[in-house]
Motif scaffolding. Structure first.
Motif, mmCIF file in Angstrom:
data_model
loop_
_atom_site.group_PDB
_atom_site.id
_atom_site.type_symbol
_atom_site.label_atom_id
_atom_site.label_comp_id
_atom_site.label_asym_id
_atom_site.label_seq_id
_atom_site.Cartn_x
_atom_site.Cartn_y
_atom_site.Cartn_z
ATOM 1 N N SER A 34 -22.193 23.427 2.676
ATOM 2 C CA SER A 34 -21.465 22.584 3.632
ATOM 3 C C SER A 34 -21.537 23.143 5.050
ATOM 4 O O SER A 34 -21.830 24.324 5.256
ATOM 5 C CB SER A 34 -20.005 22.461 3.196
ATOM 6 N N ARG A 71 -7.815 17.133 4.812
ATOM 7 C CA ARG A 71 -7.499 16.196 3.736
ATOM 8 C C ARG A 71 -6.646 16.857 2.664
ATOM 9 O O ARG A 71 -5.695 16.277 2.157
ATOM 10 C CB ARG A 71 -8.787 15.694 3.075
ATOM 11 N N ILE A 72 -7.036 18.083 2.292
ATOM 12 C CA ILE A 72 -6.291 18.780 1.234
ATOM 13 C C ILE A 72 -4.855 18.996 1.685
ATOM 14 O O ILE A 72 -3.907 18.791 0.923
ATOM 15 C CB ILE A 72 -6.962 20.130 0.907
ATOM 16 N N TYR A 120 -6.711 16.543 -4.670
ATOM 17 C CA TYR A 120 -7.903 17.406 -4.676
ATOM 18 C C TYR A 120 -7.810 18.535 -5.684
ATOM 19 O O TYR A 120 -6.734 19.075 -5.940
ATOM 20 C CB TYR A 120 -8.142 17.983 -3.277
ATOM 21 N N VAL A 130 -15.080 21.344 -3.865
ATOM 22 C CA VAL A 130 -13.827 20.592 -3.833
ATOM 23 C C VAL A 130 -14.142 19.155 -4.234
ATOM 24 O O VAL A 130 -15.141 18.574 -3.799
ATOM 25 C CB VAL A 130 -13.205 20.613 -2.423
ATOM 26 N N THR A 133 -12.891 19.060 7.781
ATOM 27 C CA THR A 133 -12.441 17.741 7.342
ATOM 28 C C THR A 133 -11.707 17.855 6.017
ATOM 29 O O THR A 133 -10.626 17.296 5.828
ATOM 30 C CB THR A 133 -13.662 16.805 7.147
ATOM 31 N N PHE A 134 -12.312 18.597 5.080
ATOM 32 C CA PHE A 134 -11.691 18.718 3.760
ATOM 33 C C PHE A 134 -10.391 19.507 3.835
ATOM 34 O O PHE A 134 -9.434 19.201 3.125
ATOM 35 C CB PHE A 134 -12.665 19.344 2.745
ATOM 36 N N ARG A 135 -10.366 20.520 4.727
ATOM 37 C CA ARG A 135 -9.134 21.304 4.874
ATOM 38 C C ARG A 135 -7.987 20.367 5.259
ATOM 39 O O ARG A 135 -6.905 20.410 4.660
ATOM 40 C CB ARG A 135 -9.336 22.385 5.949
ATOM 41 N N LEU A 189 -17.046 18.211 -1.745
ATOM 42 C CA LEU A 189 -17.509 19.213 -0.782
ATOM 43 C C LEU A 189 -18.115 20.348 -1.590
ATOM 44 O O LEU A 189 -17.439 20.949 -2.436
ATOM 45 C CB LEU A 189 -16.337 19.750 0.054
ATOM 46 N N ALA A 220 -12.398 15.154 -4.967
ATOM 47 C CA ALA A 220 -11.269 14.225 -4.978
ATOM 48 C C ALA A 220 -11.054 13.803 -6.426
ATOM 49 O O ALA A 220 -12.018 13.518 -7.140
ATOM 50 C CB ALA A 220 -11.567 13.015 -4.105
ATOM 51 N N GLU A 278 -17.637 19.886 8.028
ATOM 52 C CA GLU A 278 -17.263 19.271 6.748
ATOM 53 C C GLU A 278 -16.091 20.017 6.114
ATOM 54 O O GLU A 278 -15.164 19.424 5.574
ATOM 55 C CB GLU A 278 -18.458 19.279 5.777
ATOM 56 N N ARG A 279 -16.146 21.373 6.235
ATOM 57 C CA ARG A 279 -15.060 22.159 5.628
ATOM 58 C C ARG A 279 -13.736 21.856 6.317
ATOM 59 O O ARG A 279 -12.700 21.743 5.670
ATOM 60 C CB ARG A 279 -15.383 23.659 5.708
#
Lengths: 346, 322
Positions: free
Chosen positions: A255, A266-267, A274, A238, A262-264, A250, A240, A259-260
């Motif tokens: 990962s 954010r997305i 993203y 993933v 966090t990205f979930r 990511l 940005a 971390e996953r």
């Protein structure tokens, strides 16, 4: 940039497309890099050093030279000067000695034989930019090879807290009195969401099929893509859309669960920001690491110079190496290295 | 008072050391150019290198077959009187005869360079990395020059070192330029890329590529390159700069020498300097660069002869009052 006529219609004078080679041997485009591609000084310096250290290799292979890059870049920049300013003054604009690529800025200025200037060395007078030396020496500048980002280039037009730019430069640029390489705004094309549309753009405007394919890209702004991404965070990469230098990424298989998550989040809160791509098994190359030769992942950045009527590709390029074992991140800001790259003559 | 024997030794020391540096650099550049493959370029153009260094060969003597052989013959071979090592030996031998005139530091540096080169040949590790060998030699000469300027009085003796160095340099630069124009006339078939690297090679052979960039940008144009190497007032390798140094050194020397004999060499050097000082490119090179470049080299030869005749190897009558 609306209603701004870019000198000679050349928006991108220097492109540094990142290519990777996949398992099936195909080269694909990983990133387009049309804003301010860097690293060409590594290409030139690597070659110089390799020739010194392994001259016997060059005796055996017919390696095309790259040393004319400086002259080619100079002619490219000269070709986009405002009309009737063909023999005008060209400068390299650097953010200054604190910038991580300062070595390259000084290097290129030297290789071209042009002045290296900072924002504070320039002034805009009646919409014409000049570089100011010791009085009474003020010289009109016609082409700026700028290594300062858009945001910082003119405090009157963009970030008012920037000390790196030149007040009024955008007006001089809009009036057609000074050319800039690359044009302001070309960074839009480096947006990773725009990347996904590049093959369609080529098809639409040129009615041609791209020779080099892109990597499959999922746009999180599309509901169907987004669901796929969220379901497969552990296998995808993933990114940005506005980041570069290997930041804001990511890499699913490498990962942690946290971390996953966090990205979930954010997305979900900002999907447009993203994109995701399959984790590529891009090629590796033998590297000398800690007294042993080991495989490391590499990508390739050739440099493409585009002037008024000529496109030149230097027969060489920057091969970037992810020096950490197994790592897929080749960016020098993340500890990546580089290699000399040969194009062989028949 | 400086003995004429001492003056001769210093003059030759300066000349030979300049030659050491120049030959080494020309060889280094030629070996580097040979590693690039541009369409139309020949593999190892050692014939051109021999021409550039004015190396003579016996009739039955072949050109070196590869870089290792080239380096052995042109850099190390003490039996080849033209080799870099032979020139270094001559420079050292001349300096050894005037050790009381030069500083200890100068002698030590020159001797160390000489001994180290002997060792390097024995060690036999040089063939793989010729560039580092060349760099070592050139830096060794630069170090000697720096030490000379910093530790020896800039009196009459020092001026003889200067004259030797710059006569050799003016002559060598003019010859390389001449050769380049001759090559240009015959090689109409070479690709643009190959021609470009040959001109860049010429500038590098004169340690002037970066200096040229600064004056004329990275556009390599033969007329500008010729102008730079001939007429640039600041480039320490241009003929004009060299002529200026020769003239001013000879002027100082003239102040120490009897009025009756002095002046001839200085006048010749002044003429050369003035012709370059006030000359325009177009009228200088014109249609036939060989004429002017040949004349410059002849003038260097005349300066050398005049200096020799009046200051070093003069008839005894000219020195003894009648």
């Amino acid at each position: 940039m609306r209603d701004v006529h870019v000198q000679r219609d050349v928006y991108v004078s220097v492109a540094g497309t990142d290519l990777v080679r996949l398992e099936d041997g195909r080269f694909v485009v990983l990133e387009d890099n049309l804003r301010v591609p860097s690293g060409v000084s590594y290409m030139l310096t690597n070659r110089e050093i390799t020739k010194r250290v392994f001259p016997e290799l060059f005796e055996r292979y017919k390696v095309a030279p790259v040393a004319h890059y400086g002259q080619t870049l100079l002619s490219t920049l000269r070709s986009i000067a405002p009309p009737a300013r063909d023999n005008g003054t060209i400068v390299v604009l650097t953010p200054g000695v604190g910038n991580s690529a300062y070595f390259e800025h000084a290097f290129l200025a030297r290789q071209m034989g042009v002045a290296l200037v900072e924002g504070r060395d320039l002034l805009v007078q009646r919409q014409t930019s000049s570089t100011c030396g010791l009085p009474p020496d003020c010289k009109r500048v016609d082409v700026i090879y700028r290594r300062v980002d858009d945001d910082f280039i003119d405090p009157l037009a963009f970030r008012s807290d920037s000390f790196l730019g030149v007040a009024g430069l955008l007006n001089a640029y809009r009036a057609g009195n000074v050319s800039m390489a690359n044009a302001i705004g070309t960074g839009v094309a480096d947006d990773k969401a725009v990347y996904a549309y590049v093959p369609a753009i080529i098809k639409y405007y040129l009615a041609e099929d791209p020779i080099l394919q892109n990597v499959d890209t999922f746009l999180c702004s599309r509901a169907i893509d987004r669901q796929h991404v969220l379901d497969n965070l552990d296998t995808l990469v993933v990114k940005a859309v506005g980041e570069s230098g290997g930041y804001g990424m990511l890499i699913g298989p490498h990962s942690t669960a946290r971390e996953r998550e966090t990205f979930r989040a954010r997305i979900q809160s900002d999907p447009r920001n993203y994109i995701a791509q399959p984790t590529l098994a891009f090629s590796r190359s033998p590297c000398f690491v800690d007294d042993a030769v080991e495989p490391r992942h590499v990508d390739l950045r050739p440099y493409i110079l585009c002037g008024r009527d000529q496109v030149s590709i230097i027969p060489g390029g920057l091969t970037r190496v992810a020096l950490k074992r197994g790592s897929l991140v080749v960016n020098s800001s993340q500890g990546g290295g580089s290699k000399d790259t040969w194009v062989l003559e028949d | 008072m400086l003995l004429s024997r001492v003056a001769a030794a210093l003059y030759w020391s300066g000349r030979y050391l300049e030659r050491v540096e120049h030959c080494t650099r020309v060889i280094d550049v030629r070996l580097d150019l040979g590693l690039d493959r541009t369409p139309g370029a020949r593999e190892w153009d050692f014939e051109r290198l021999y021409d550039a260094l004015l190396f003579t060969r016996d009739e039955d003597e072949d050109l070196p077959a590869n870089p290792a052989e080239l380096i052995e013959r042109t850099i190390f071979d003490p039996a080849n009187k033209q080799s870099v090592f032979a020139c270094l030996t001559s420079a050292r031998e001349n300096a050894r005869q005037v050790r009381e005139e030069i500083s200890s530091e100068m002698w030590e540096q020159l001797n160390a360079l000489y001994l180290r080169m002997k060792d390097l040949r024995m060690e036999g590790t040089w063939p793989a990395r010729p560039h580092y060998l060349a760099r070592f030699i050139i830096e060794g000469v630069h170090l000697f020059q720096g030490i000379t300027d910093a530790t020896m009085g800039h009196g009459e003796g020092w001026q003889y070192l200067q004259v030797g160095r710059f006569v050799e340099r003016a002559d060598a630069t003019a010859w390389l330029l001449d050769l380049q124009f001759q090559g240009l006339a015959t090689a109409a078939t070479a690709s643009a890329r190959a021609t470009h690297s040959e001109w860049a090679g010429l500038l590098r052979s004169c340690a002037s590529l970066e200096a040229y960039w600064r004056v004329y940008t990275a556009d390599l144009r033969p007329d500008r390159i010729a102008e730079f190497l001939l007429l640039n007032p600041d480039g320490p390798r241009s003929v004009r700069f060299s002529a200026e140094c020769i003239e001013s050194a000879l002027r100082v020397i003239g102040e120490h020498v009897s009025r009756r004999v002095a002046g001839h060499a200085e006048r010749l050097a002044g003429k050369l300097h003035a012709s370059l000082n006030y000359g325009q490119m177009e009228e200088l090179l014109g249609d036939n660069p060989h004429l002017v470049l040949g004349s410059i080299r002849r003038q260097c030869e005349e300066i050398h002869a005049a200096l020799y005749h009046t200051n070093i190897d003069y008839p005894i009558e000219t020195a003894i009052p009648a």
